[in-house]
Design an enzyme around this catalytic site. Structure first.
Site, PDB file in Angstrom:
ATOM      1  N   ASP A  48      -1.664   1.845  -5.992  1.00  0.00           N
ATOM      2  CA  ASP A  48      -2.734   0.923  -5.603  1.00  0.00           C
ATOM      3  C   ASP A  48      -3.881   0.974  -6.612  1.00  0.00           C
ATOM      4  OD1 ASP A  48      -4.282  -0.813  -4.122  1.00  0.00           O
ATOM      5  OD2 ASP A  48      -3.917   0.214  -2.229  1.00  0.00           O
ATOM      6  N   ASP A  49      -4.184  -0.171  -7.230  1.00  0.00           N
ATOM      7  CA  ASP A  49      -5.343  -0.314  -8.130  1.00  0.00           C
ATOM      8  C   ASP A  49      -5.190   0.432  -9.452  1.00  0.00           C
ATOM      9  OD1 ASP A  49      -6.338  -1.563  -5.868  1.00  0.00           O
ATOM     10  OD2 ASP A  49      -8.308  -0.645  -5.971  1.00  0.00           O
ATOM     11  N   CYS A  87      -4.876  -6.624  -2.987  1.00  0.00           N
ATOM     12  CA  CYS A  87      -3.698  -5.909  -2.480  1.00  0.00           C
ATOM     13  C   CYS A  87      -2.676  -6.784  -1.741  1.00  0.00           C
ATOM     14  CB  CYS A  87      -4.144  -4.772  -1.576  1.00  0.00           C
ATOM     15  SG  CYS A  87      -5.216  -3.566  -2.393  1.00  0.00           S
ATOM     16  N   HIS A 141       0.869  -4.371   2.476  1.00  0.00           N
ATOM     17  CA  HIS A 141      -0.486  -4.110   2.942  1.00  0.00           C
ATOM     18  C   HIS A 141      -0.459  -4.094   4.470  1.00  0.00           C
ATOM     19  CE1 HIS A 141      -4.847  -3.929   2.288  1.00  0.00           C
ATOM     20  NE2 HIS A 141      -4.928  -4.571   3.433  1.00  0.00           N
ATOM     21  N   ASP A 337       0.004  -2.672  -7.809  1.00  0.00           N
ATOM     22  CA  ASP A 337      -0.196  -4.020  -7.270  1.00  0.00           C
ATOM     23  C   ASP A 337      -1.155  -4.849  -8.116  1.00  0.00           C
ATOM     24  OD1 ASP A 337      -2.399  -2.515  -6.507  1.00  0.00           O
ATOM     25  OD2 ASP A 337      -2.307  -3.053  -4.378  1.00  0.00           O
ATOM     26  N   HIS A 338      -2.029  -4.192  -8.863  1.00  0.00           N
ATOM     27  CA  HIS A 338      -2.962  -4.860  -9.787  1.00  0.00           C
ATOM     28  C   HIS A 338      -3.770  -3.781 -10.484  1.00  0.00           C
ATOM     29  CE1 HIS A 338      -5.685  -3.965  -6.496  1.00  0.00           C
ATOM     30  NE2 HIS A 338      -4.944  -4.711  -5.708  1.00  0.00           N
TER      31      HIS A 338
END
Length: 556
Positions: A48-49, A87, A141, A337-338
Site C-alpha cells: 500500500d502506497d 487505494c 480495499h 496499488d500506487h
C-alpha cells in the site's frame, strides 16, 4: 530525433480519441492456455502506497535487501503505472482487469458488481480454474467497495484474513515528546506497547506463513494474495528502523516547490496529512503552505524506515516459501496499488497524476523462466537482515517499456497456463469475463537491446501506436481549485476528470468536464492541460502545455 518528435505529435493528436476507442484496441486476445508457469502456485504480494524507493530500482539510501533479492530472480518493470492513485479504485481496477471508467469506482463508496457490472476478478478466475484462493491483509480495499467482505465468496475459497491490530491503525498509539499518545503522521513505536503487542503487517506475515504450511500439507494449487499496509499512513513502524536512516542523511525532495505553471486543478492539498495531530500542530496554511523543512525530513525518514520494516516482512514470507519447499513451483508477483508523494511539487500523499503517485514497483518471479530451474528444496530466498546486509542485487531482467497494472489479470493467467481472458468490447458492462489489459509475458524474453531499439523513430501512426507503449491514469476533482475534498471527492461531487497518458518520452494530461450522474467525460470542455518532456524534465516540474503547438494539435 525528428521521427520521434513526429510520433509525439501524432500521439498527442490522437490522445483524446484514444480514450474513446473500443477497449479491445488496447487488449490482447485469448492466449493459448499454456504458460511457462503452467500448474504453478501464485503468491501475489500487494503493498500500500509504495513508490519504487527500492535498491533494485536504483535508490541509494533505502535498505531493502529482501525485495532486492526477489528482484534478482525476477523480471522487473521499471515503468509500471497504476490507473488511479488511490487505494480502492486502483485495487478494483487491477483485480478485475478493467479501468476505473468501467468499474465506475473513483471513490470508496460503491461495489462494482452492483454499481457497474458483475465482473469476474483475477482470484475468482483462478478459483474457477481449480485453485484454492486465499486473501491475507489488505488485498481488496475493505468496506463498501468490496461489499464489506473483500468480495467473498466470489473471489476467495475461505473468508479473507484481516489482522486484529488493523482496527488500531488510527488510534492514539504514537508517543510524543511529552510522553502522551497522539494520532500522528510520523509514528515510530515500541511494538511491545502496541495493542496486543504487535502490528498489522506482522500478523499478516504470520498468517500467510501459516497458510503456506497448510498448502504444503494439502498439496493443492493455491493463489495466495498478501496485502501489506505499510508504508501507508500513519507511518507507524518499529522504532529501531530509524537507526537505518540518520536524519542528517535525509534530504528534501529535489523539487519541493509548487511548479509555477501547474494548473490548480492538478494540485492535491494532502488533507489526510493535515488531519494528523503532529501536522495539525504546525498550523500550515491551506492549500499551498509548505511544511517546515525539518518536518519534511522526518516524513521522508519515516517513509524509508517503514519501507525497511516492510522489507523484513517480505523477507520472512519469502524465506517461509523456501522452508516449505515451494519456491520451485510458485510464481511470485510483487507490486503496489500506487505511489506516494514525498514533497515533490509541494505535495504529500497520492491523489494526483504525477509519476510519484502513479508509478509503482512491479516484478515477476517465475521458476524456470526468470531463473534457471530450481531444484526441490533449494533455497532461493534466504532471509536478509537490513541491519547487517550490505550490497545490492541487480534484477534478473529489467524492462523499460511503459506498462499498466490493469494488465496484471491477463499476465498472471498467461503465466499460470490459464486461458487469457478475452479483450473487452467497447461496451463491456454486461460482459462477465474480459480484460482491458494486455499480457506482459511478451516482454519477458525481450533483451534490453531490443527494448532500446523500440524507442527509436516510427514510420507512421500505426507503428507509433503499436510500438510505443503507453499507460493511462486518471484522477477526479470537485473543482478547478483545491478544495477540502479535492483529494478524495465522492462520486456525486466530481466535476472534472484528469486523464493522463504516460509514454517513455512524455506525460500528457487533460482535465475535462465530468458528469457523475452518467459517468461521462466531455472532451470538448477542457479545463486545463499538462505536458512534460521526460528527457529534460524527469521530475515533471515544467509544464509546456500552453507554450507548444502539441497541445493545440491534440484538441483539433
Amino acid at each position: 530525433m525528428a521521427a520521434a518528435r513526429f510520433c509525439l505529435c501524432l500521439c498527442l493528436f490522437l490522445f483524446l480519441s484514444l480514450l474513446r476507442l473500443p477497449r479491445d484496441a488496447f487488449a490482447a486476445g485469448p492466449g493459448s492456455g499454456r504458460g511457462p508457469g503452467d500448474g504453478m502456485n501464485v503468491l501475489f504480494i500487494i503493498v500500500d502506497d509504495l513508490r519504487p524507493v527500492l535498491g533494485c530500482y536504483g535508490d541509494k539510501l533505502v535498505k531493502s535487501p529482501n525485495i532486492d533479492q526477489l528482484a534478482s530472480q525476477s523480471i522487473v518493470f521499471s515503468n509500471a503505472y497504476a490507473q488511479q492513485a488511490v487505494c480502492a479504485p486502483s485495487r478494483v481496477s487491477f483485480l478485475t482487469g478493467r479501468r476505473p471508467d468501467t468499474t465506475r469506482l473513483y471513490d470508496f463508496y460503491s461495489y462494482w458488481r452492483v454499481h457497474a457490472g458483475n465482473y469476474s476478478t483475477m482470484p475468482q478466475y483462478f478459483k474457477e480454474n481449480g485453485y484454492v484462493t486465499l486473501s491475507v491483509g489488505k488485498v481488496f480495499h475493505p468496506g463498501v467497495s468490496s461489499n464489506y467482505s473483500d468480495d467473498y465468496p466470489y473471489s476467495w475459497s475461505i473468508p479473507p484474513f484481516h489482522p486484529s491490530a488493523e482496527k488500531h491503525e488510527n488510534d492514539k498509539t504514537c508517543r510524543g515528546e511529552d510522553g502522551k499518545l497522539y494520532v500522528n503522521l510520523v509514528c515510530p513505536v515500541d511494538v511491545t506497547e502496541m495493542p496486543g503487542g504487535t502490528l498489522p503487517d506482522i500478523q499478516s506475515t504470520e498468517e500467510a506463513i501459516h497458510l503456506l504450511n497448510i498448502m504444503k500439507t494439502n498439496r493443492q494449487k493455491f493463489f495466495l494474495a498478501v496485502g501489506y499496509h505499510k508504508p501507508h499512513i500513519p507511518l507507524r513502524y518499529p522504532q529501531e528502523f530509524l537507526k537505518l536512516y540518520p536524519l542528517e542523511n535525509i534530504t528534501l525532495a529535489p523539487d519541493p516547490w509548487v511548479p509555477k505553471k501547474l494548473p490548480s486543478v492538478a494540485y492535491n492539498p494532502w488533507m489526510d496529512i493535515r488531519q494528523r495531530d503532529d501536522v495539525e500542530a504546525l498550523n500550515v496554511s491551506f492549500p499551498y503552505g509548505p511544511l517546515p523543512d525539518d518536518f519534511q525530513r522526518q516524513i521522508r525518514q519515516s517513509y524509508y524506515a517503514a519501507v525497511s520494516y516492510l522489507d523484513v516482512q517480505i523477507g520472512l514470507l519469502l524465506n517461509a516459501l523456501d522452508n516449505v519447499g515451494l519456491s520451485n513451483n510458485t510464481i511470485v508477483v510483487f507490486t503496489a496499488d500506487h505511489g506516494w508523494s514525498l514533497g515533490e511539487h509541494g505535495e504529500w500523499a497520492k491523489y494526483s497524476n504525477f509519476d510519484v503517485a502513479t508509478r509503482v514497483p512491479l516484478m515477476f518471479y517465475v521458476p524456470g523462466m526468470t531463473t534457471s530451474p530450481v531444484s526441490q528444496g533449494a533455497r532461493v530466498f534466504p532471509y536478509r537482515d537490513p541491519f547487517s546486509h550490505t550490497g545490492g542485487s541487480a534484477p534478473q531482467g529489467q524492462i523499460e517499456n511503459v506498462v499498466e497494472l490493469v494488465s496484471l489479470f491477463s499476465t498472471l493467467a498467461d503465466l499460470a497456463g490459464l486461458q487469457v481472458p478475452p479483450a473487452c468490447p467497447e461496451m463491456s458492462f454486461g460482459v462477465v469475463l474480459c480484460t482491458e489489459g494486455t499480457s506482459l509475458v511478451r516482454y519477458f524474453n525481450v533483451s534490453e537491446r531490443m527494448v532500446e531499439e523500440g524507442k527509436e523513430g516510427y514510420d507512421d501512426t500505426d507503428r507509433c501506436l503499436k510500438e510505443e507503449p503507453f499507460a493511462f491514469s486518471q484522477y477526479p476533482r470537485p473543482a478547478d481549485t483545491p478544495q477540502w475534498n479535492s483529494d478524495k471527492p465522492k462520486l456525486k461531487d466530481i466535476r472534472i476528470m484528469g486523464y493522463s497518458m504516460r509514454t517513455i518520452d512524455y506525460r500528457y494530461t487533460v482535465w475535462v468536464q465530468f458528469d457523475p450522474s452518467n459517468f461521462s467525460a466531455n472532451f470538448e470542455d477542457v479545463h486545463a492541460g499538462e505536458l512534460y518532456m521526460m528527457e529534460n524534465d524527469p521530475n515533471q516540474d515544467y509544464n509546456i502545455y500552453n507554450n507548444t503547438s502539441h497541445a493545440l494539435m491534440a484538441l483539433k
